[in-house]
Design a protein around this motif. Structure first.
Motif, short mmCIF file in Angstrom:
data_model
loop_
_atom_site.label_atom_id
_atom_site.label_comp_id
_atom_site.label_asym_id
_atom_site.label_seq_id
_atom_site.Cartn_x
_atom_site.Cartn_y
_atom_site.Cartn_z
N UNK A 161 17.28 1.38 15.94
CA UNK A 161 15.95 0.78 15.97
C UNK A 161 14.94 1.71 16.62
N UNK A 162 15.34 2.33 17.72
CA UNK A 162 14.45 3.27 18.40
C UNK A 162 14.15 4.48 17.52
N UNK A 163 15.17 5.01 16.86
CA UNK A 163 14.96 6.16 15.98
C UNK A 163 14.04 5.83 14.82
N UNK A 164 14.15 4.61 14.30
CA UNK A 164 13.33 4.24 13.14
C UNK A 164 11.85 4.12 13.50
N UNK A 165 11.54 4.01 14.77
CA UNK A 165 10.14 3.87 15.18
C UNK A 165 9.54 5.15 15.76
N UNK A 166 10.31 6.21 15.81
CA UNK A 166 9.80 7.47 16.36
C UNK A 166 8.90 8.15 15.34
N UNK A 167 7.66 8.37 15.72
CA UNK A 167 6.65 8.86 14.81
C UNK A 167 6.92 10.27 14.28
N UNK A 168 7.62 11.10 15.02
CA UNK A 168 7.83 12.47 14.59
C UNK A 168 8.86 12.59 13.46
N UNK A 169 9.60 11.54 13.20
CA UNK A 169 10.62 11.58 12.16
C UNK A 169 9.98 11.39 10.78
N UNK A 170 10.54 12.01 9.75
CA UNK A 170 10.01 11.82 8.40
C UNK A 170 10.22 10.40 7.91
N UNK A 171 9.40 9.98 6.94
CA UNK A 171 9.44 8.61 6.43
C UNK A 171 10.81 8.19 5.91
N UNK A 172 11.47 9.10 5.18
CA UNK A 172 12.78 8.71 4.63
C UNK A 172 13.80 8.47 5.75
N UNK A 173 13.66 9.18 6.85
CA UNK A 173 14.55 8.96 7.99
C UNK A 173 14.23 7.64 8.68
N UNK A 174 12.96 7.26 8.70
CA UNK A 174 12.58 5.95 9.23
C UNK A 174 13.30 4.86 8.45
N UNK A 175 13.31 4.99 7.13
CA UNK A 175 13.98 4.01 6.29
C UNK A 175 15.47 4.00 6.50
#
Length: 114
Positions: free
Chosen positions: A81-95
Protein backbone atom coordinates in the motif's frame (compact mmCIF):
# COMPACT_ATOMS: atom_id res chain seq x y z
CA UNK A 1 -11.09 -1.82 -4.33
CA UNK A 2 -12.00 -3.23 -7.72
CA UNK A 3 -15.21 -5.11 -8.28
CA UNK A 4 -14.76 -8.89 -8.00
CA UNK A 5 -11.43 -8.47 -6.16
CA UNK A 6 -12.73 -10.26 -3.07
CA UNK A 7 -13.67 -13.30 -5.13
CA UNK A 8 -10.28 -13.25 -6.86
CA UNK A 9 -8.34 -12.92 -3.59
CA UNK A 10 -10.34 -15.68 -1.93
CA UNK A 11 -9.65 -17.98 -4.88
CA UNK A 12 -5.92 -17.26 -4.47
CA UNK A 13 -6.09 -17.94 -0.75
CA UNK A 14 -7.71 -21.30 -1.44
CA UNK A 15 -5.27 -22.08 -4.24
CA UNK A 16 -8.15 -22.29 -6.74
CA UNK A 17 -6.31 -21.43 -9.96
CA UNK A 18 -9.23 -22.00 -12.30
CA UNK A 19 -11.55 -19.72 -10.32
CA UNK A 20 -8.87 -17.02 -10.12
CA UNK A 21 -8.39 -17.23 -13.90
CA UNK A 22 -12.13 -16.99 -14.54
CA UNK A 23 -12.68 -14.04 -12.20
CA UNK A 24 -9.60 -12.21 -13.53
CA UNK A 25 -11.53 -11.20 -16.64
CA UNK A 26 -14.33 -9.81 -14.46
CA UNK A 27 -12.17 -7.50 -12.36
CA UNK A 28 -13.30 -4.07 -13.47
CA UNK A 29 -10.92 -1.23 -14.25
CA UNK A 30 -12.84 1.59 -12.64
CA UNK A 31 -11.14 4.98 -12.66
CA UNK A 32 -7.45 4.12 -13.08
CA UNK A 33 -5.11 5.64 -15.62
CA UNK A 34 -4.28 3.27 -18.48
CA UNK A 35 -0.67 2.69 -17.33
CA UNK A 36 -1.80 2.07 -13.76
CA UNK A 37 -4.38 -0.44 -14.98
CA UNK A 38 -1.71 -2.24 -17.04
CA UNK A 39 0.39 -2.71 -13.89
CA UNK A 40 -2.66 -3.86 -11.96
CA UNK A 41 -3.45 -6.51 -14.58
CA UNK A 42 0.18 -7.61 -14.73
CA UNK A 43 0.13 -8.23 -10.98
CA UNK A 44 -3.08 -10.26 -11.14
CA UNK A 45 -1.73 -12.35 -14.03
CA UNK A 46 1.49 -12.86 -12.08
CA UNK A 47 -0.45 -14.05 -9.05
CA UNK A 48 -2.23 -16.63 -11.19
CA UNK A 49 1.08 -17.72 -12.71
CA UNK A 50 2.50 -18.03 -9.20
CA UNK A 51 -0.30 -20.44 -8.33
CA UNK A 52 0.46 -22.42 -11.51
CA UNK A 53 4.19 -22.52 -10.80
CA UNK A 54 6.08 -25.62 -9.77
CA UNK A 55 7.99 -23.41 -7.33
CA UNK A 56 6.50 -23.73 -3.86
CA UNK A 57 8.25 -20.54 -2.76
CA UNK A 58 6.13 -18.14 -4.82
CA UNK A 59 4.11 -15.76 -2.69
CA UNK A 60 0.79 -16.94 -4.15
CA UNK A 61 1.63 -20.57 -3.31
CA UNK A 62 2.79 -19.59 0.17
CA UNK A 63 -0.56 -17.84 0.66
CA UNK A 64 -2.57 -20.77 -0.73
CA UNK A 65 -0.70 -23.25 1.47
CA UNK A 66 -1.23 -21.02 4.52
CA UNK A 67 2.51 -20.80 5.16
CA UNK A 68 2.51 -17.13 6.15
CA UNK A 69 1.48 -15.74 9.49
CA UNK A 70 -1.20 -13.09 9.77
CA UNK A 71 1.48 -10.65 10.92
CA UNK A 72 3.59 -11.31 7.82
CA UNK A 73 0.57 -10.88 5.53
CA UNK A 74 -0.35 -7.61 7.27
CA UNK A 75 3.21 -6.34 6.92
CA UNK A 76 3.27 -7.20 3.20
CA UNK A 77 -0.08 -5.50 2.65
CA UNK A 78 1.09 -2.32 4.36
CA UNK A 79 4.34 -2.30 2.37
CA UNK A 80 2.49 -2.71 -0.91
CA UNK A 81 0.00 0.00 0.00
CA UNK A 82 2.81 2.40 0.87
CA UNK A 83 4.68 1.60 -2.36
CA UNK A 84 1.55 2.17 -4.44
CA UNK A 85 1.26 5.72 -3.12
CA UNK A 86 4.88 6.79 -3.58
CA UNK A 87 4.90 9.55 -6.17
CA UNK A 88 8.35 8.81 -7.58
CA UNK A 89 7.27 5.37 -8.83
CA UNK A 90 6.00 4.97 -12.41
CA UNK A 91 2.26 4.60 -12.98
CA UNK A 92 2.42 0.92 -13.96
CA UNK A 93 4.25 0.18 -10.70
CA UNK A 94 1.53 2.03 -8.78
CA UNK A 95 -0.98 -0.34 -10.34
CA UNK A 96 1.13 -3.41 -9.69
CA UNK A 97 1.60 -2.70 -6.00
CA UNK A 98 -2.01 -1.52 -5.63
CA UNK A 99 -3.23 -4.88 -6.96
CA UNK A 100 -1.07 -6.77 -4.48
CA UNK A 101 -2.25 -4.50 -1.68
CA UNK A 102 -5.89 -5.14 -2.62
CA UNK A 103 -5.41 -8.91 -2.77
CA UNK A 104 -3.54 -8.99 0.53
CA UNK A 105 -6.13 -6.74 2.19
CA UNK A 106 -8.91 -9.25 1.45
CA UNK A 107 -6.75 -12.16 2.58
CA UNK A 108 -5.85 -10.42 5.85
CA UNK A 109 -9.48 -9.47 6.52
CA UNK A 110 -10.62 -13.05 5.90
CA UNK A 111 -7.87 -14.45 8.13
CA UNK A 112 -8.90 -12.13 10.96
CA UNK A 113 -12.50 -13.32 10.70
CA UNK A 114 -11.52 -16.98 11.17
Amino acid sequence: MKRNMKTFARAVRKGNKSKAEKIFEKVVQGNMKEETWEGYCRALRGIIEGLNSNNDLTLPKQIAENNLSLEKLEKLQIEMEEMSSQEFRPENEHGYTAAWSDVLQVIVEDAKEE
